[in-house]
Design a protein around this motif. Structure first.
Motif, PDB file in Angstrom:
ATOM      1  N   GLN A 162       0.840  -1.183   0.000  1.00 36.67           N
ATOM      2  CA  GLN A 162       0.000   0.000   0.000  1.00 36.67           C
ATOM      3  C   GLN A 162       0.887   1.250   0.000  1.00 36.67           C
ATOM      4  N   ALA A 163       0.336   2.337  -0.469  1.00 40.55           N
ATOM      5  CA  ALA A 163       1.095   3.590  -0.503  1.00 40.55           C
ATOM      6  C   ALA A 163       1.624   3.919   0.887  1.00 40.55           C
ATOM      7  N   TRP A 296       4.336  10.361  -8.130  1.00 45.97           N
ATOM      8  CA  TRP A 296       4.410  10.325  -6.666  1.00 45.97           C
ATOM      9  C   TRP A 296       4.212  11.736  -6.122  1.00 45.97           C
ATOM     10  N   SER A 311      -1.354  13.222  -3.667  1.00 43.87           N
ATOM     11  CA  SER A 311      -1.852  11.863  -3.870  1.00 43.87           C
ATOM     12  C   SER A 311      -0.652  10.966  -4.132  1.00 43.87           C
ATOM     13  N   THR A 313      -0.406   7.649  -6.054  1.00 41.71           N
ATOM     14  CA  THR A 313      -0.698   6.527  -6.927  1.00 41.71           C
ATOM     15  C   THR A 313      -0.273   6.891  -8.340  1.00 41.71           C
ATOM     16  N   HIS A 314       0.084   5.904  -9.134  1.00 44.23           N
ATOM     17  CA  HIS A 314       0.501   6.137 -10.506  1.00 44.23           C
ATOM     18  C   HIS A 314      -0.682   6.443 -11.413  1.00 44.23           C
ATOM     19  N   ASP A 335       6.364   5.823  -7.785  1.00 45.08           N
ATOM     20  CA  ASP A 335       5.068   5.327  -7.320  1.00 45.08           C
ATOM     21  C   ASP A 335       5.150   3.872  -6.866  1.00 45.08           C
ATOM     22  N   ASP A 337       2.800   1.766  -6.905  1.00 47.56           N
ATOM     23  CA  ASP A 337       2.038   0.909  -7.805  1.00 47.56           C
ATOM     24  C   ASP A 337       2.546   1.000  -9.232  1.00 47.56           C
TER      25      ASP A 337
END
Length: 636
Positions: A162-163, A296, A311, A313-314, A335, A337
Motif C-alpha cells: 500500500q502507498a 508520486w 496523492s 498513486t501512478h 510510485d 504501484d
C-alpha cells in the motif's frame, strides 16, 4: 510518449497501464539458425561447468512446464500482480521448479544471507571477439560471463504494498565504485534493511544479491512540498542509511530492495557505472522518462492535482494536464504501484539487459543523465543502446549522441517515441541534475526568446525545430497501435539466421507508440526499411524498422515500435506475472535479430561494414503508402 499501452498476448486486447510490455505463452527459446558472420572464430565462452555459453539456447519444455505450474500466475502482465500467491511463494516456486528438473538451486524459501563483504573480484580477462553457437560473432567479456555464472536470487521479486508502507529515494541515480549512496526512506515498519540486487541473466533468475545492510530503525518522514507555479514535488527527508559501493559491485543495473520488518517491500533503482570503461556497448537507462511519468505526490509532467492536493498513486485519476508539473524532481520515490518503485525498468529494460548478459556481450551501464553530464564519454564505446521508452532528451544528450555518431559510434533505439521532448536539467539541494524541466509550451517556458535552442517543447516544434528524425532516421507517429510487424526485406543482414521470410507477420508485435520513415522529412535519405507494418487501427498508418549509416561514421537502428523490448523477454525462471514468457514465433526471431545487431554495432563503425542502401525511398515510392502527418499529443 506513453507507457500506458503495451503488448498483449495473441487473442487478448492490449492492456493499458501495466508498465510491462510483451506477453505470451512459453516458446522453446531457440533462435533461428544461421551461418557465420564476418569476424573472429574464437570458440564460445564457457560456463562454470565447462559447457559453452549458448547465444539464446533452448529452454527444456519440462522446465517451462514446471515454471508454469509452479508460479500459479493469475495474470501474466502485471509486475506488481503477485497478490494471489505472494512474493515469498513465487520465489519458493522458482526454487522448486529448478530443483525438480535437476537445475542448480537458485533460491531457497527464505531471505538470502548477506554476501561476504571482504571478497575481491578477480583481475579482468581480455575481451575476445567470439563466435557463438549459432555462428554469430560478438565481443564477449569473460567478466560478464563469470558474473552471470554466479547463483541468482529469486528474492529480488517484491510483493504488492500500500502507498507509504515503505518507500525511498537515493541522492544519486548512478554511482561509481568508491562512492557512498545515501538513501532517504519513510516506512511504517519499526525497522528495515536494504538488499542490493544486480540485474542480469543468472540462470534465468534475473538478479543476484550483491550486498545487504544491517537492520536499521524505521520512521515516517514528512509529507512532500508542492512548489507553485511549476507544481514541483520535493521531499525534504532526513537521510536514513548509507550504501557503500565497493569493489564487489560490478558495473550494472541494480534494484535496491527496501525490506521492512513487517514484510514491507519497495525498490529504489540504482545504476553502478564505470567512467573509465571502454566496453563495446553502453546500455542506457531512460530515467528522465521514468521521472516524467512519475506521479508520486500527485504531479508528473503529464498530470497534476488541483489546488496543491497530494496523492500517491501512478493512476492519473482526478489529475489534469493543465495542473501538471513543469519541473519534476528526483528527490522523491517512484510510485509504489508502478512496478513496486522500479518504474519502467523491469518491463522496458530488463529483457535487453538479461539477454545481453546471457550472451556475455561486452557491456557497461549508465543512465541518460550520465550522457547529459558527460557526453564526451560516449566516444569511449562502439555503440549506445537506448531502451524501450527514451522520450526525454536534453540538448547535451542530443548533441553528444549526434557528435558520437559522426565519429563512428553506433546507436540503437529499441523502442519508439525516442528523443521526442526536450528537457533541461538543474540542481537540487542534494546535487547536480536532480531537477528536470519540461514546460511542453514555448509560451510558458521563460527560456523562450532568451535561448531558443533550450526551450522545452517537442524537438520538432518551434522555436527548437530539430525533429528526432535527424538523429534516429524515423519519426514518431501515434499511440494506440495494435498490429503485426511485417518483414519487408528478408534479405537484410538484420534477419540473417532468424528464419523470417519476406512478408512474414510477427503477431501483434506493433503495440502502443510507433515510428516510421517519412520521405522528405529532415534527416538522412539513405534509410533502409526492413519491416514495414500496416497499423490499420490508427488510420492506415505504418510502423517501420529502420537502419541507416553516416558515411565514414556510425549506424543507427530503430525498432519503430514500443513493444520490441518486452517481446525479447526470455527469463525462464522468473514468474510469468513478473515478466512475460517468450512469445511463440516472435521472441526467438527477435533475439536472433539482436545478436545480428550486436555483431555489427559492437564491432566498430557500421558505415564501414554494413552501409545502408536507402530502401525506404522504394518502400514509400510511387504507389507506396501515403505520407502521414504525426499525431501530436501532450497528454499521452
Amino acid at each position: 510518449m506513453s507507457s500506458e499501452f503495451r503488448h498483449s498476448p495473441p487473442g487478448e486486447p492490449p492492456v493499458p497501464g501495466d508498465g510491462v510490455p510483451g506477453d505470451g505463452v512459453p516458446g522453446d527459446g531457440v533462435p533461428g539458425d544461421g551461418g557465420a558472420q564476418a569476424g573472429g572464430t574464437q570458440a564460445g565462452p564457457s560456463g562454470p561447468d565447462g559447457a559453452p555459453v549458448r547465444s539464446a539456447g533452448p529452454v527444456p519444455q519440462s522446465r517451462i512446464d514446471a515454471r508454469r505450474a509452479a508460479s500459479r500466475r493469475v495474470h501474466r502482465r502485471a509486475f506488481i500482480g503477485l497478490a494471489v500467491a505472494g512474493g515469498a511463494l513465487g520465489a519458493a516456486a522458482v526454487a522448486v521448479a529448478a530443483d525438480a528438473h535437476g537445475h542448480p538451486e537458485t533460491a531457497a524459501p527464505r531471505p538470502p544471507a548477506a554476501p561476504a563483504r571482504d571478497s575481491r573480484p578477480p583481475a579482468p580477462a581480455a575481451v575476445v571477439n567470439t563466435r557463438l553457437a549459432d555462428g554469430v560473432t560478438i565481443p564477449v567479456n569473460p567478466a560478464i560471463v563469470a558474473e552471470n555464472a554466479k547463483t541468482g536470487d529469486a528474492w529480488w521479486v517484491t510483493t504488492p504494498q500500500q502507498a507509504g508502507d515503505i518507500e525511498g529515494y537515493a541522492d544519486q541515480a548512478s554511482a561509481s565504485v568508491g562512492d557512498t549512496v545515501t538513501l532517504f526512506v519513510s516506512t511504517k515498519a519499526t525497522s528495515f534493511h536494504v538488499e542490493a540486487y544486480r540485474m542480469g541473466y543468472y540462470q534465468g533468475i534475473g538478479g543476484r544479491l550483491v550486498w545487504q545492510s544491517d537492520e536499521v530503525g524505521g520512521t515516517r518522514q514528512a509529507l512532500p512540498t508542492v512548489t507553485p507555479p511549476t507544481n514541483t514535488i520535493v521531499c525534504n527527508w532526513d537521510p536514513t542509511i548509507t550504501v557503500p559501493i565497493g569493489p564487489t559491485w560490478p558495473p550494472g543495473a541494480y534494484l535496491l530492495k527496501l525490506v521492512g520488518s513487517g514484510g514491507e517491500q519497495q525498490f529504489v533503482p540504482l545504476c553502478v557505472r564505470d567512467d573509465t570503461s571502454r566496453a563495446a556497448v553502453v546500455i542506457q537507462s531512460s530515467i528522465t522518462t521514468w521521472q516524467a511519468y512519475n506521479r508520486w505526490g500527485g504531479y508528473s509532467l503529464y498530470y497534476g492535482n488541483s489546488g496543491g492536493a497530494l496523492s500517491f498513486t501512478h493512476a492519473p485519476g482526478g489529475g489534469s494536464f493543465a495542473n501538471r508539473a513543469r519541473i519534476v524532481s528526483f528527490d522523491r520515490p517512484y510510485d509504489h504501484d508502478w512496478a513496486s518503485g522500479a518504474a519502467d525498468f523491469v518491463g522496458n529494460e530488463l529483457p535487453v539487459i538479461s539477454h545481453a548478459e546471457r550472451l556475455g556481450l561486452d557491456v557497461t551501464y549508465w543512465t541518460d543523465v550520465d550522457l547529459h553530464a558527460r557526453p564526451q564519454l560516449l566516444s569511449n564505446h562502439r555503440a549506445l543502446l537506448s531502451l524501450g521508452h527514451d522520450e526525454y532528451w536534453s540538448l547535451e544528450m542530443r548533441d553528444g549522441a549526434q557528435q558520437a555518431l559522426l565519429s563512428g559510434v553506433n546507436l540503437a533505439f529499441l523502442g519508439a517515441n525516442a528523443c521526442y521532448r526536450q528537457i533541461r536539467m538543474g540542481p537540487s539541494s542534494l546535487g547536480a541534475n536532480r531537477l528536470q524541466t519540461c514546460y511542453k509550451s514555448a509560451a510558458e517556458d521563460p527560456m523562450t526568446g532568451v535561448d531558443n535552442a533550450l526551450v522545452t517543447v517537442n524537438w520538432p516544434q518551434p522555436p527548437v525545430s530539430r525533429p528526432e528524425s535527424e538523429l534516429i532516421g524515423s519519426t514518431y507517429q501515434d499511440v494506440g497501435a495494435n498490429a503485426d510487424m511485417v518483414v519487408s526485406d528478408a534479405g537484410s543482414w538484420l534477419f540473417a539466421g532468424s528464419g523470417l521470410v519476406q512478408g512474414q507477420h510477427l503477431t501483434r508485435l506493433v503495440q502502443g507508440e510507433f515510428d516510421r520513415y517519412v520521405p522528405g522529412a529532415p534527416g538522412p535519405t539513405n534509410v533502409d526499411v526492413v519491416a514495414h507494418s500496416l497499423v490499420a487501427n490508427r488510420g492506415g498508418n505504418y510502423s517501420d524498422v529502420t537502419w541507416y549509416t553516416v558515411p565514414g561514421g556510425g549506424g543507427v537502428f530503430a525498432s519503430g515500435n514500443a513493444s520490441w523490448v518486452g517481446a525479447l523477454s526470455d527469463l525462464p525462471l522468473v514468474p510469468g506475472n513478473v515478466l512475460p514468457d517468450p512469445v511463440p514465433g516472435v521472441t526467438d526471431p527477435l533475439l536472433r535479430v539482436m545478436e545480428n545487431l550486436y555483431a555489427v554495432v559492437a564491432l566498430g563503425p557500421a558505415s564501414l561494414t554494413n552501409p545502408s542502401q536507402g530502401t525506404g525511398e522504394t518502400v514509400y515510392g510511387a504507389g507506396g503508402a501515403a505520407i502521414r502527418t504525426p499525431v501530436p499529443s501532450n497528454t499521452a
